[in-house]
Design a protein around this motif. Structure first.
Motif, mmCIF file in Angstrom:
data_model
loop_
_atom_site.group_PDB
_atom_site.id
_atom_site.type_symbol
_atom_site.label_atom_id
_atom_site.label_comp_id
_atom_site.label_asym_id
_atom_site.label_seq_id
_atom_site.Cartn_x
_atom_site.Cartn_y
_atom_site.Cartn_z
ATOM 1 N N ALA A 1 0.835 -1.204 0.000
ATOM 2 C CA ALA A 1 0.000 0.000 0.000
ATOM 3 C C ALA A 1 0.872 1.257 0.000
ATOM 4 C CB ALA A 1 -0.922 -0.011 1.216
ATOM 5 N N LEU B 1 1.095 4.175 -2.899
ATOM 6 C CA LEU B 1 0.856 5.591 -2.582
ATOM 7 C C LEU B 1 2.034 6.453 -3.029
ATOM 8 C CD1 LEU B 1 -1.029 7.656 -1.156
ATOM 9 C CD2 LEU B 1 0.338 7.273 0.917
ATOM 10 N N ILE C 1 -4.591 5.594 1.408
ATOM 11 C CA ILE C 1 -4.570 4.261 2.006
ATOM 12 C C ILE C 1 -5.643 4.221 3.087
ATOM 13 C CG2 ILE C 1 -3.228 2.595 3.341
ATOM 14 C CD1 ILE C 1 -0.696 3.802 2.133
ATOM 15 N N ILE D 1 -3.780 8.896 4.638
ATOM 16 C CA ILE D 1 -3.815 7.587 5.297
ATOM 17 C C ILE D 1 -4.916 7.632 6.329
ATOM 18 C CG2 ILE D 1 -2.594 5.931 6.745
ATOM 19 C CD1 ILE D 1 -0.007 6.761 5.489
ATOM 20 N N SER E 1 -8.147 4.072 -4.053
ATOM 21 C CA SER E 1 -7.655 3.761 -2.704
ATOM 22 C C SER E 1 -7.004 2.387 -2.668
ATOM 23 C CB SER E 1 -8.803 3.793 -1.688
ATOM 24 O OG SER E 1 -9.476 5.032 -1.695
ATOM 25 N N PHE E 2 -6.107 2.224 -1.698
ATOM 26 C CA PHE E 2 -5.557 0.906 -1.373
ATOM 27 C C PHE E 2 -6.129 0.559 0.003
ATOM 28 C CE2 PHE E 2 -2.001 -2.025 -2.590
ATOM 29 C CZ PHE E 2 -2.213 -2.957 -1.591
#
Length: 376
Positions: free
Chosen positions: A165, A169, A177, A230, A246-247
């Motif tokens: 992740a 990013l 994230i 985040i 998004s992750f």
């Protein structure tokens, strides 16, 4: 090809005919000894795994078998030849481990599996997967938009997911994230915690913070958290959201209900990846509550675009005692399960043999309803 005018019975029988046999040649001029391995164990593994036969020619290998299997074997051998030409050296046992994976998983290529083991920069950390399963896991996350990592503690499921992740990013493949997990206590009742809402849930999310601080500088994490680049939040905050670009990492998924699991999986938006991690041997749900992770394995297994990677005790990368502890618990649970089944069977037998046989009891005589002949 079966003509359209053929009867339904003919078309049905033709559908189950075996694939035609074929041959294919792959040019391999270097690395023959490594390819075949000790006592030809590598080439035999390829043959048995894909049900093909091979023959070494002057500067090539001939493959014979069903068309799909020959194509798969040729792809593996072409990857091997290319990697050797590029200077990759296969150490003892490495190629055998790779072949076990690629012959069992048709979606994994030898090249991707080898490259997934290279060192990568994840912020301030340079990390390389330590085991073959970790390589499969990293490759599965790269290849799919939804990946599941399932296995015991200490196998790197969460750590590698956070690393991937952070990498996404920093490379600007995603814009944020999202880290989440259910706020379920591990067999304890901590009562009401003081502080703001975020301070109340932070103790449950500490493992995710630990991995983040291992990848990035503390001041950078604080800025990313302030800007919500985040986001670390409990699962309950996810309902109703759509997470685009998004992750998403769902940790401790074994402690979700089936409804919660469906809810989080359907939050995934456009240009998003999701990784779900969990350990089905450490479920902290109330007795009788089915785990959403166990159910989703049955529901989504085989769905295209979704990958399941199963870790075991051989993938534990913590203290060497952790590996022994995991293995010991597995053996214990196997013995307890076998003993419990045996005791249940013996109990059933005892109920059948020891239950007293009821003797037939004659029914009481019913007095006659005819009137008496005595005189009034």
């Amino acid at each position: 090809m079966v003509p359209a005018s053929a009867s339904a019975d003919v078309r049905r029988r033709t559908r189950f005919l075996p694939s035609p046999r074929m041959k294919s040649n792959v040019q391999i001029s270097r690395g023959i000894e490594s390819l075949f391995g000790t006592r030809d164990e590598n080439i035999r593994l390829l043959e048995t795994g894909l049900n093909v036969r091979t023959r070494l020619l002057n500067d090539s290998i001939e493959i014979e078998g069903d068309e799909p299997a020959v194509g798969r074997a040729a792809g593996i051998l072409n990857d091997y030849a290319t990697l050797v030409r590029e200077g990759h050296v296969f150490n003892n046992g490495d190629l055998n481990s790779y072949l076990r994976v690629v012959t069992a998983d048709s979606e994994t290529s030898l090249r991707r599996l080898v490259e997934s083991g290279k060192q990568r920069s994840f912020g301030k950390k340079i990390i390389a997967p330590k085991t073959i399963t970790q390589r499969r896991y990293v490759e599965a996350i790269d290849r799919n938009d939804l990946a599941f990592g399932i296995g015991p503690a200490g196998t790197g499921k969460t750590y590698l997911a956070v690393a991937m992740a952070v990498s996404a990013l920093l490379a600007k493949r995603v814009s944020r994230i999202v880290l989440t997990r259910p706020a379920v206590e591990a067999g304890e009742r901590l009562g009401f915690l003081p502080g703001t809402l975020q301070e109340k849930v932070d103790p449950y999310l500490r493992p995710l913070y630990d991995a983040l601080y291992d990848m990035l500088e503390a001041d950078k994490i604080e800025k990313l958290l302030e800007r919500n680049t985040i986001e670390v939040a409990p699962l309950a905050f996810m309902r109703g959201r759509t997470l685009n670009d998004s992750f998403i990492i769902m940790d401790e998924a074994q402690n979700t209900s089936p409804e919660q699991m469906k809810m989080i999986l359907t939050r995934q938006g456009f240009n998003s990846k999701m990784v779900v991690t969990g350990d089905v041997t450490q479920i902290d749900l109330p007795p009788g509550q089915r785990s959403g992770l166990i159910e989703v394995i049955d529901v989504l297994r085989g769905v295209e675009g979704i990958s399941f990677v199963q870790f075991d005790d051989r993938d534990v990368v913590r203290h060497n005692l952790v590996q022994k502890i995991v293995k010991a618990y597995e053996r214990y649970n196997e013995v307890i399960g076998a003993n419990r089944q045996m005791s249940l069977k013996l109990t059933d037998v005892a109920k059948l043999t020891d239950s007293p046989q009821r003797e037939a009891v004659p029914e009481p005589a019913i007095p006659s309803a005819t009137p008496s002949n005595t005189a009034a």
